[in-house]
Write an enzyme that holds these catalytic residues in place. Structure first.
Site, PDB file in Angstrom:
ATOM      1  N   HIS A 522       0.907  -1.169  -0.124  1.00 31.01           N
ATOM      2  CA  HIS A 522      -0.194   0.121  -0.024  1.00 31.01           C
ATOM      3  C   HIS A 522       0.851   1.363  -0.149  1.00 31.01           C
ATOM      4  O   HIS A 522       0.651   2.060   0.967  1.00 31.01           O
ATOM      5  CB  HIS A 522      -0.892  -0.060   1.142  1.00 31.01           C
ATOM      6  CG  HIS A 522      -2.015  -1.026   1.152  1.00 31.01           C
ATOM      7  ND1 HIS A 522      -2.629  -1.441   2.451  1.00 31.01           N
ATOM      8  CD2 HIS A 522      -2.319  -1.726   0.274  1.00 31.01           C
ATOM      9  CE1 HIS A 522      -3.613  -2.186   2.212  1.00 31.01           C
ATOM     10  NE2 HIS A 522      -3.547  -2.530   0.676  1.00 31.01           N
ATOM     11  N   HIS A 565      -7.104   1.076   2.273  1.00 27.18           N
ATOM     12  CA  HIS A 565      -6.427   0.467   1.322  1.00 27.18           C
ATOM     13  C   HIS A 565      -6.103   1.818   0.362  1.00 27.18           C
ATOM     14  O   HIS A 565      -6.541   2.757   0.403  1.00 27.18           O
ATOM     15  CB  HIS A 565      -6.900  -0.675   0.492  1.00 27.18           C
ATOM     16  CG  HIS A 565      -7.528  -1.699   1.438  1.00 27.18           C
ATOM     17  ND1 HIS A 565      -7.137  -3.042   1.394  1.00 27.18           N
ATOM     18  CD2 HIS A 565      -8.167  -1.682   2.651  1.00 27.18           C
ATOM     19  CE1 HIS A 565      -7.692  -3.880   2.285  1.00 27.18           C
ATOM     20  NE2 HIS A 565      -8.380  -3.168   3.052  1.00 27.18           N
TER      21      HIS A 565
END
Ligand SMILES: Cc1cc2nc3c(=O)[nH]c(=O)nc-3n(C[C@H](O)[C@H](O)[C@H](O)COP(=O)(O)OP(=O)(O)OC[C@H]3O[C@@H](n4cnc5c(N)ncnc54)[C@H](O)[C@@H]3O)c2cc1C
Ligand SMILES: *[C@@H]1O[C@H](CO)[C@@H](O)[C@H](O)[C@H]1NC(C)=O
Ligand SMILES: *[C@@H]1O[C@H](CO)[C@@H](O)[C@H](O)[C@H]1NC(C)=O
Ligand SMILES: *[C@@H]1O[C@H](CO)[C@@H](O)[C@H](O)[C@H]1NC(C)=O
Ligand SMILES: *[C@@H]1O[C@H](CO)[C@@H](O)[C@H](O)[C@H]1NC(C)=O
Ligand SMILES: *[C@@H]1O[C@H](CO)[C@@H](O)[C@H](O)[C@H]1NC(C)=O
Ligand SMILES: *[C@@H]1O[C@H](CO)[C@@H](O)[C@H](O)[C@H]1NC(C)=O
Length: 586
Positions: A522, A565
């Site tokens: 991420h 996310h």
């Protein structure tokens, strides 16, 4: 044909080919963000747009379309696998950073989970100097981009709740729940367990307050049962436009106008075609770099935009002195545990639990807030030193203070716990911390290697990051040992209660995490949208400092980590950035 006419003919023919290679906008990278920009800019038919993408069009690939997220799909043809080695904190292990290589980029290979994060994290962008970038503004672009598909009653039965007011219903990006999230007993039991631990169910985690337990939507088309990546969402509807062209190739560098005015002026890109030819493509207005958090800094550095110390070592003359390029790379720290199920679960599990610092640290929270606040200066100093002062200690400290304020005063969620059904009688529980203070960097490894970045992961390099991950790990273990979730769990198969008992000491946890914590993929922050004094690379119009017409739009410009996310934030940011670019047309 008289001489005059044939000359005119030749001239016209020449202009025609030259124009074939020149566009108003040229975008480097047709990934998650790049195709949003391509779609939005080419909405006006008199604006020509080209996208140069290294990967193929894989929209018809069944492996890509499948909504069963499979690590088996990670083969080299559509995946970059960038190597990195951790520091001693993580046992000097090899780490792989993955990203998608295809039209659609990483959205074509990712887990599709759509979570935006906490309001206060977006409001912090404005506090850091990005005028107009806050929760309310980005939220309106989230809605603009989204077509939310409400869950069916069978899905609602197993926890697929939602608040229609936080979703868009007519944007290009489908977002919903898979046909079967679970028709077994997981939801009721997990909900009851989390409720007993103080993290009861919430209606929707995309309204800016994700604290609690809830089913998470995914970017997919529930009716067709296929993945919705940015190629399907943003390229398919624009594909027929004659003013939009996708070119296959790998961008090497920006080409610059001669002269040495105050601001550098791009004239286009130089790229490598599939046959290996070096081709120049012209940009009449601007170039946009959307090559991912790993690759956008490389294109800037190869073009002479970056830290002069680093550029000098690479043998690249400095065009724009911008030391923030490639710095402040931030990822989440992720850990996986597996449990044996005593009863098999059918279908998929898409539930997230997101706790705050108070939920994780309990009564120790305020003393931790005070003790960590005192450490910010020394962490900033140490981090600045790892990059030879690329960003000053005081600039990093200012960024850290805002992060500390988010964690301890704004009460953002600091972690996520996300179980998955492994399908073979097991349950994979992944958990990660959302705002670590251990930042890394990503740079060009050598002058001509535009493909493989040199990544310094630097994960868990502060004691507090280790403390956070340990506390979140304990919370995760506790949940799977708390009734009624225990009805489903036979054992902890990895690491196992012998290795890591429920009452494991801090030392046992440190040993476990050192050997098992991973990069969550991420990554944000490597071309941060911030003022130059804070180590920023782009301004609040996503324009690279010191240039007149170079923009960056992808995960790299997100200045600080978010809870959740990164795909959803990339879509929101790209939609808003497209509007900022269009605003300059007026
Ligand atoms: C395995 C995995 C699972 C994930 N799961 C989730 C999830 O479930 N939910 C979530 O929110 N996030 C998830 N993420 C993260 C998320 O998908 C990414 O952060 C996001 O898609 C990044 O978008 P981007 O536009 O910054 O870059 P990308 O989408 O990676 O786009 C960059 C594009 O540029 C191209 N490119 C690169 N260099 C060049 C060059 N020199 N010339 C031409 N083209 C170039 C690439 O081929 C690529 O198409 C996951 C990531 C991974 C790796
Ligand atoms: C690799 O991925 C490509 C593209 O998705 C697919 O066509 C191919 O079958 C895959 N190969 C393997 C061995 O998995
Ligand atoms: C780590 O990667 C390096 C370089 O690719 C390789 O030589 C080494 O064997 C790897 N180490 C381990 C433990 O896999
Ligand atoms: C329950 O799950 C099974 C297996 O995934 C599926 O075949 C079945 O249709 C589901 N039942 C209902 C009522 O959704
Ligand atoms: C954050 O949590 C603390 C401790 O529970 C509380 O005192 C404070 O009011 C909260 N702040 C906000 C902004 O919610
Ligand atoms: C669950 O399913 C797997 C795979 O089909 C099987 O091996 C296992 O025995 C099952 N477990 C139970 C408890 O039913
Ligand atoms: C749990 O799974 C592991 C590995 O799959 C196995 O070795 C172990 O025997 C299982 N334990 C139980 C109680 O099923």
């Amino acid at each position: 044909m008289n001489t005059y006419k044939s000359l005119q003919f030749l001239l016209l023919a020449y202009l025609a080919t030259a124009r074939g290679d020149t566009f108003d906008y040229v975008i480097a990278g047709g990934g998650t963000a790049g195709l949003v920009i391509a779609n939005r800019l080419s909405e006006r038919s008199d604006i020509t747009v080209a996208v140069i993408e290294a990967g193929d069009d894989v929209r018809q690939d069944p492996g890509v379309q499948s909504i069963d997220f499979l690590f088996a799909n990670f083969n080299a043809s559509i995946n970059y696998q960038y190597p990195s080695v951790t520091g001693p904190e993580l046992g000097s292990r090899n780490l792989t950073y993955r990203a998608g290589k295809a039209l659609g980029g990483t959205s074509a290979i990712n887990g599709m989970v759509y979570i935006r994060g906490d309001k206060a994290q977006y409001d912090a962008w404005e506090k850091l100097g990005n005028k107009g970038w806050n929760w309310n503004s980005v939220f309106s672009y989230y809605k603009l981009g989204e077509r939310f598909i409400a869950p069916s009653s069978a899905q609602i039965e197993v926890g697929a709740t939602y608040d229609a007011s936080v979703h868009g219903d007519s944007g290009p990006l489908d977002n919903g729940f898979p046909f079967i999230i679970s028709n077994g007993s997981f939801y009721d039991k997990a909900r009851a367990t989390w409720e007993s631990l103080g993290l009861g169910p919430i209606t929707d985690l995309n309204g800016g307050d994700p604290r609690g337990f809830v089913a998470a939507p995914q970017t997919l088309d529930p009716e067709a049962g296929v993945r919705e990546d940015s190629a399907r969402a943003y390229y398919t509807p624009a594909e027929a436009r004659t003013n939009l062209k996708v070119i296959k190739g790998t961008v090497k560098r920006i080409t610059w106008a001669s002269g040495s005015g105050k601001q550098a002026v791009a004239t286009g890109f130089e790229y490598v075609s599939p046959s290996g030819a070096i081709i120049k493509v012209g940009a009449r207005k601007e170039v946009v770099i959307s090559a991912s958090a790993y690759r956008s800094p490389l294109i800037l550095e190869a073009s002479g935009v970056g830290n002069p110390k680093i550029l000098k070592k690479l043998g690249i003359p400095t065009k724009v002195n911008l030391p923030g390029v490639g710095e402040s790379m931030q990822d989440h720290n992720i850990v996986a545990m597996t449990y044996n199920l005593s009863n098999n679960i059918t279908g998929r599990i898409g539930y997230a639990t997101m706790p705050t610092a108070q939920d994780v640290f309990g009564s120790k929270t305020s003393s931790l807030a005070a003790s960590t606040f005192k450490k910010l200066r020394s962490w900033a100093k140490a981090l600045s030193a790892t990059s030879d002062g690329a960003i000053s200690p005081s600039a990093i400290e200012r960024r850290f203070r805002i992060q500390h304020d988010l964690i301890f005063n704004k009460n953002i969620t600091i972690a996520e716990l996300f179980p998955t059904n492994t399908g073979d009688g097991g349950l994979l529980e992944q958990f990660w911390t959302s705002m670590p203070f251990s930042w890394g960097s990503v740079h060009l490894s050598s002058r001509d290697n535009i493909e493989v970045p040199s990544i310094t992961a630097n994960l868990l390099s502060t004691d507090f990051d280790l403390d956070m991950l340990t506390a979140v790990g304990r919370l995760s273990q506790k949940a799977y040992a708390t009734a009624p979730l225990t009805d489903l769990i036979a054992d902890n198969s990895s690491p196992g209660y012998t290795k890591l008992p429920l009452d494991a000491s801090d030392e046992q946890w440190a040993t476990f995490l050192k050997a098992n914590a991973l990069n969550a993929l991420h990554v944000v922050g490597s071309c941060a949208m911030l003022p130059k004094e804070l180590g920023g690379v782009v301004d609040s119009d996503v324009k690279v400092h010191g240039t007149r017409n170079v923009r960056v739009v992808d995960a790299s410009i997100i200045p600080m980590q978010l809870s959740g996310h990164t795909m959803a934030p990339v879509y929101g940011v790209a939609e808003m950035a497209a509007d900022r670019i269009k605003a300059s047309w007026k």
